[in-house]
Scaffold this active site. Structure first.
Site, PDB file in Angstrom:
ATOM      1  N   GLY A 154       0.846  -1.202   0.000  1.00 17.67           N
ATOM      2  CA  GLY A 154       0.000   0.000   0.000  1.00 17.67           C
ATOM      3  C   GLY A 154       0.874   1.243   0.000  1.00 17.67           C
ATOM      4  N   ARG A 155       0.322   2.327   0.523  1.00 14.30           N
ATOM      5  CA  ARG A 155       1.075   3.595   0.516  1.00 14.30           C
ATOM      6  C   ARG A 155       2.424   3.447   1.213  1.00 14.30           C
ATOM      7  NH1 ARG A 155      -4.127   4.969   2.089  1.00 14.30           N
ATOM      8  NH2 ARG A 155      -5.218   6.541   0.877  1.00 14.30           N
ATOM      9  N   ILE A 231       6.425  -2.557  10.872  1.00 12.48           N
ATOM     10  CA  ILE A 231       5.982  -1.180  11.128  1.00 12.48           C
ATOM     11  C   ILE A 231       4.466  -1.069  10.913  1.00 12.48           C
ATOM     12  CG2 ILE A 231       8.157   0.028  10.714  1.00 12.48           C
ATOM     13  CD1 ILE A 231       7.254   0.455   7.794  1.00 12.48           C
ATOM     14  N   ARG A 233       1.252  -3.604  12.379  1.00 12.71           N
ATOM     15  CA  ARG A 233       0.558  -3.935  13.618  1.00 12.71           C
ATOM     16  C   ARG A 233       1.188  -5.198  14.202  1.00 12.71           C
ATOM     17  NH1 ARG A 233      -1.054   0.481  13.745  1.00 12.71           N
ATOM     18  NH2 ARG A 233      -3.189   1.243  13.793  1.00 12.71           N
ATOM     19  N   ASP A 257       8.529  -2.012  15.581  1.00 12.97           N
ATOM     20  CA  ASP A 257       7.917  -0.796  16.131  1.00 12.97           C
ATOM     21  C   ASP A 257       6.568  -1.100  16.761  1.00 12.97           C
ATOM     22  OD1 ASP A 257       7.689   2.045  16.584  1.00 12.97           O
ATOM     23  OD2 ASP A 257       6.248   2.118  14.928  1.00 12.97           O
ATOM     24  N   GLU A 262       0.470  -3.479  23.456  1.00 11.75           N
ATOM     25  CA  GLU A 262       1.277  -2.279  23.722  1.00 11.75           C
ATOM     26  C   GLU A 262       0.632  -1.470  24.857  1.00 11.75           C
ATOM     27  OE1 GLU A 262       1.175  -0.299  19.984  1.00 11.75           O
ATOM     28  OE2 GLU A 262       2.266  -1.878  18.947  1.00 11.75           O
ATOM     29  N   HIS A 280       6.145   1.991  19.125  1.00 15.31           N
ATOM     30  CA  HIS A 280       5.062   2.325  18.177  1.00 15.31           C
ATOM     31  C   HIS A 280       5.137   3.826  17.850  1.00 15.31           C
ATOM     32  CE1 HIS A 280       0.723   1.374  16.721  1.00 15.31           C
ATOM     33  NE2 HIS A 280       1.287   2.305  15.959  1.00 15.31           N
TER      34      HIS A 280
HETATM   35  C1  8YV Z   1      -0.137   6.154  15.495  1.00 21.04           C
HETATM   36  C2  8YV Z   1      -0.795   4.305  13.817  1.00 21.04           C
HETATM   37  O1  8YV Z   1       0.969   5.791  16.245  1.00 21.04           O
HETATM   38  O2  8YV Z   1      -1.538   5.382  11.877  1.00 21.04           O
HETATM   39  C3  8YV Z   1      -1.624   4.411  12.605  1.00 21.04           C
HETATM   40  O3  8YV Z   1      -2.396   3.479  12.352  1.00 21.04           O
HETATM   41  O4  8YV Z   1      -0.747   3.312  14.450  1.00 21.04           O
HETATM   42  C4  8YV Z   1       0.053   5.450  14.222  1.00 21.04           C
HETATM   43  O5  8YV Z   1       0.217   6.407  13.259  1.00 21.04           O
HETATM   44  C5  8YV Z   1      -1.343   6.065  16.312  1.00 21.04           C
HETATM   45  O6  8YV Z   1      -2.537   6.201  15.651  1.00 21.04           O
HETATM   46  C6  8YV Z   1      -1.251   7.112  17.427  1.00 21.04           C
HETATM   47  O7  8YV Z   1      -1.860   6.645  18.476  1.00 21.04           O
END
Ligand code: 8YV
Length: 314
Positions: A154-155, A231, A233, A257, A262, A280
């Protein structure tokens, strides 16, 4: 009594973002409620919007406690913690913050690849502890010429590919289907992709469709000279299988990450010397977090002004 729309803020944002939200809306702060259930029942009947984050989302039980809910605005691109089905059934609009975080998340992917192969954290410790005085650090691994396998094109996956190309890496990817016009090699299964990759980077969306997709079979295909980078989930990786592969040397190392549970992650990760850990924080830069905050607000404002949403979830 204010006529400004009431917004339930699920978890705190930066001071700047909280102030900006406060200028436009009547805020209800869920994370400060000592009695969550009582607060939702007594103080949130008029709440028309949820402002949430990717990590905390909006589960069904929260959506169902808000009879006046119209919109969920998510600070983050990942939607796995939001019950989209329930939102759809209730006719609640959902927005997220794509695009504005792509570069920083892809940068973190590159940083974790570099940190893992060049052993940046170990090198830092080597200098600080004075171990250098006793001789040179052992050699590390270079990036040029290695194959980066990207799971999830994806992006973020494509932005990572662009960066890795500049480092002289070869790129292959796996996704549900090949992307027309892509210069990179499409591979139809994660196992096959892992078997041709030196580094396997996970950039898929979270949720049930990707749950534990990186398991023992994929890790064994990556092999003892291979690195895992995540990077996306934590749920996309079978952590038991990853911890076993890392501690038994069945993969070379990992740069992570994201994790299950978490921030209370599996403590066995802390004892693994071949893992680089991050909290994260891929989108965690001042610039990107500011852009994400603005987009959360812009979506809420557009909704309540009756304008098209800047970044609706389709
Ligand atoms: C953020 C994320 O750390 O965009 C996402 O899905 O997991 C991250 O950008 C998160 O949303 C901040 O709490």
């Amino acid at each position: 009594m204010s006529d400004r729309p009431e917004i339930l803020v699920v978890a705190p944002y930066s001071d700047e973002d909280m102030e900006a939200l406060e200028e436009h809306f009547e805020l209800r702060r869920l994370w400060l409620a000592a009695d969550r259930e009582g607060f939702l029942a007594k103080d949130c009947a008029q709440v028309r919007g949820i402002a949430t984050r990717g990590d905390v989302g909006a589960p069904r039980d929260l959506i169902d406690r808000l009879p006046s809910l119209e919109i969920i605005s998510c600070y983050g691109v990942g939607l796995d913690a939001i019950d989209l089905t329930r939102a759809g059934e209730r006719g609640v609009a959902v927005t997220n913050t794509p695009d504005v975080l792509t570069d920083d998340v892809a940068d973190m992917g590159m940083a974790l690849i570099l940190a893992s192969l060049r052993r940046i954290v170990a090198g830092d410790t080597y200098v600080r502890t004075g171990a250098w005085n006793d001789g040179s650090m052992t050699l590390t691994r270079g990036l040029a010429g290695k194959t980066l396998g990207i799971v999830g094109y994806g992006r973020v996956g494509r932005a990572l590919a662009k960066r890795a190309e500049a480092f002289g890496m070869k790129i292959a990817y796996h996704d549900l289907r090949a992307l027309e016009g892509s210069p990179h090699l499409f591979i139809s299964t994660p196992v096959e992709l892992a078997s041709i990759s030196d580094i396997l980077a996970i950039t898929v969306a979270g949720g049930s469709s990707t749950k534990a997709m990186i398991g023992a079979e994929v890790l064994d295909a990556l092999g003892p000279q291979g690195w895992l980078i995540n990077i996306s989930r934590g749920s996309a990786v079978d952590e038991e299988a990853a911890i076993a592969a890392l501690s038994e040397g069945r993969i070379a190392g990992a740069g992570l990450d994201v994790f299950l549970n978490e921030p209370g992650i599996d403590r066995r990760f802390l004892d693994l010397p071949n893992v680089v850990l991050q909290p994260h924080h891929s989108s965690g830069t001042v610039e990107t977090r500011r852009a994400m905050g603005r987009l959360v607000l812009a979506n809420l404002e557009a909704h309540f002004d009756g304008r098209p949403l800047p970044s609706p979830v389709k």
